[in-house]
Design an enzyme around this catalytic site. Structure first.
Site, short mmCIF file in Angstrom:
data_model
loop_
_atom_site.label_atom_id
_atom_site.label_comp_id
_atom_site.label_asym_id
_atom_site.label_seq_id
_atom_site.Cartn_x
_atom_site.Cartn_y
_atom_site.Cartn_z
N ARG A 264 -8.32 4.84 6.78
CA ARG A 264 -7.47 3.34 7.17
C ARG A 264 -5.86 3.36 7.38
O ARG A 264 -5.34 4.33 7.38
CB ARG A 264 -7.36 2.53 5.41
CG ARG A 264 -6.68 2.91 5.03
CD ARG A 264 -7.10 1.99 3.66
NE ARG A 264 -5.10 2.33 2.48
CZ ARG A 264 -5.49 1.78 1.45
NH1 ARG A 264 -6.40 1.52 0.51
NH2 ARG A 264 -4.67 2.35 0.70
N GLY A 265 -5.94 2.34 7.58
CA GLY A 265 -4.44 2.17 8.14
C GLY A 265 -3.71 3.27 8.72
O GLY A 265 -4.11 2.90 10.08
N GLU A 266 -2.91 4.01 9.07
CA GLU A 266 -1.89 5.19 9.37
C GLU A 266 -2.08 6.53 9.03
O GLU A 266 -2.96 7.23 9.68
CB GLU A 266 -0.87 4.38 9.69
CG GLU A 266 -0.11 5.22 11.43
CD GLU A 266 1.32 4.62 11.08
OE1 GLU A 266 1.72 3.32 11.44
OE2 GLU A 266 2.16 5.46 11.80
N ASP A 267 -1.68 6.93 8.38
CA ASP A 267 -1.54 8.54 7.84
C ASP A 267 -3.11 8.22 7.30
O ASP A 267 -3.19 10.14 8.05
CB ASP A 267 -0.52 8.71 6.56
CG ASP A 267 0.11 10.04 6.65
OD1 ASP A 267 0.28 10.10 7.09
OD2 ASP A 267 -0.98 9.91 5.19
N SER A 268 -3.87 8.30 6.79
CA SER A 268 -5.15 8.86 6.44
C SER A 268 -5.78 8.88 7.67
O SER A 268 -7.06 9.61 7.98
CB SER A 268 -5.58 7.99 4.98
OG SER A 268 -5.90 6.45 5.17
N GLN B 154 -0.39 14.81 -1.66
CA GLN B 154 -0.87 14.51 0.02
C GLN B 154 -1.38 15.47 0.46
O GLN B 154 -2.27 15.55 1.41
CB GLN B 154 0.40 14.38 1.57
CG GLN B 154 0.81 12.80 0.76
CD GLN B 154 2.17 12.30 1.55
OE1 GLN B 154 2.56 13.23 2.04
NE2 GLN B 154 2.11 11.17 2.07
N GLY C 27 1.08 2.98 2.99
CA GLY C 27 1.09 3.64 4.56
C GLY C 27 2.85 4.11 4.57
O GLY C 27 3.05 5.24 5.29
N ASP C 28 3.59 3.09 4.40
CA ASP C 28 5.38 3.37 4.40
C ASP C 28 5.61 4.47 4.15
O ASP C 28 5.99 5.38 4.39
CB ASP C 28 6.04 1.57 4.11
CG ASP C 28 5.22 0.61 4.47
OD1 ASP C 28 5.53 0.13 6.11
OD2 ASP C 28 4.14 -0.31 3.59
N ASN D 240 0.19 -1.18 -0.05
CA ASN D 240 0.00 0.07 0.16
C ASN D 240 1.00 1.51 -0.08
O ASN D 240 2.06 1.14 -0.47
CB ASN D 240 -0.77 0.04 1.41
CG ASN D 240 -2.21 -1.52 1.29
OD1 ASN D 240 -1.62 -1.66 0.04
ND2 ASN D 240 -2.85 -1.57 2.33
#
Ligand code: TRH
Length: 347
Positions: free
Chosen positions: A243-247, A227, A14-15, A12
């Site tokens: 979802r995930g981390e950053d969003s 972004q 996020g990294d 994805n």
């Protein structure tokens, strides 16, 4: 300072998304950053104009022959190349070495933030590595975007200009989640209100393509956004599905509208405790029935319960979000905390 930031893309966005946010923010504050990554492809749309002070370099094994900077950050325990670690151990002024960990609201984060991991063997023998944990409380490393609130009116005007909103009465719902079994039921709870679903590329869009949308809803397929535009998208919405981390972080720090978070699904079910720990903090100051309703819909969105017939009342939910947002704004942001942490270790 000169920072070497290492990022391995597992899956994805996020990294690289988190790594880029940090690199760009350090650059904005006058630092020099070398962002070493094995896959920079998403930066073409995430950060099309780059950022001052930031150079993106191909992660190679063995590492390119460059002297380490003042700080080495490995994101999510990605382990820099051995040859680079060996050089870190040889230079006279050893860099401060940080492992920037995953975000979680679980109690272990406060216990582990700032801990030392001395290296006893391998190419890094003799070096010290420090754990740095992002988080939602004062005893953690904070959030990258605390203080990044975007004015809703401006974001709305932008969405209108982009042709995504037909008129001011139409609700905007962003959709950036994983494939999600309860998505159809959730969309039913929005109907028959008029809603534009602003759908990011990815698995949720593929899923929506297989569904007949209930009355009132229409789908707008978005391109990949930078972004900066992605943050404006979150800021303009009445509801964000993230979802995930950053969003997940941006929906809390840039936007005032309510959000639902789909935690990254893991084979061992680790997303369950992660979700509950977040909800415990997010809803700590809230009373039933609203707190119970919000918890239920977050759980449903993570396939841990059925979708209620209606969503929590928007007014109350917005107020919860605003109170939470104020708490986060009062926290020192991650980048400031990280710089202070490094300076303290250098002293
Ligand atoms: O993409 P994600 O699911 O990322 C992940 C990964 O699964 C990763 O392996 C895991 O470690 C982490 O979650 C917890 O979701 P996330 O974290 O929200 O990252 C998405 C990034 O993509 C974020 O930086 C925003 C960016 N983005 C844009 O900039 N523009 C866009 O149009 C879209 C759709 C995303």
């Amino acid at each position: 300072m000169l920072w070497d930031l290492f990022c391995r893309v597992i899956d994805n966005f996020g990294d690289i998304g988190v790594s880029w946010r940090l690199a760009a923010e350090l650059g904005r504050r006058g630092h020099q950053v070398r962002l070493w990554t094995d896959d920079a492809s998403a930066l073409a749309w995430m950060a099309p104009t780059g950022a001052p002070g930031v150079r993106v370099l191909q992660w190679t094994d063995p590492a390119l022959d460059s002297a380490p900077g003042d700080v080495v950050v490995e994101t999510f325990g990605c382990a820099p190349p051995d040859a680079f670690l060996a050089r870190m151990a040889q230079v006279r002024q050893t860099p401060v070495w940080i492992n920037l960990e995953y975000l979680s609201a679980e109690p272990y984060v406060e216990r582990s933030h700032g801990l030392l991991s001395p290296q006893f063997s391998g190419p890094a023998a003799g070096l010290k590595k420090w754990f740095f944990y992002p988080g939602f409380t004062a005893a953690t490393g904070g959030l990258m975007s605390a203080g990044a609130l975007i004015a809703v009116d401006q974001a709305r005007a932008w969405a209108h200009e982009m042709g995504w909103q037909r008129d001011a009465q139409e609700q905007l719902v962003t959709v950036f989640c994983y494939q999600n079994p309860v998505l159809p039921a959730l969309l039913q709870t929005l109907s028959p209100q008029r809603c534009a679903l602003l759908v990011a590329p990815g698995p949720a869009r593929a899923q929506l393509q297989t569904l007949d949308l209930p009355p009132g809803l229409r789908q707008v397929d978005l391109p990949y956004l930078s972004q900066a535009d992605f943050d404006r998208l979150l800021a303009c919405a009445d509801l964000n599905l993230v979802r995930g981390e950053d969003s997940f972080v941006r929906a809390q720090c840039c936007a005032t509208g309510p959000f639902l978070w789909q935690a990254y699904p893991q084979h061992d079910g680790a997303q369950g405790p992660k979700l509950e720990a977040f909800l415990d903090l997010y809803l700590a100051d809230q009373a039933p029935p609203l707190a119970t309703e919000i918890r239920a819909v977050f759980r449903a969105f993570n396939d841990r319960g059925s979708v209620p017939n209606s969503l929590p009342g928007r007014g109350g939910w917005r107020a919860v979000q605003a109170a939470w947002g104020r708490k986060l704004q009062a926290q020192t942001d991650l980048c400031s905390q990280l710089i202070a942490f490094v300076r303290q270790k250098q002293a």
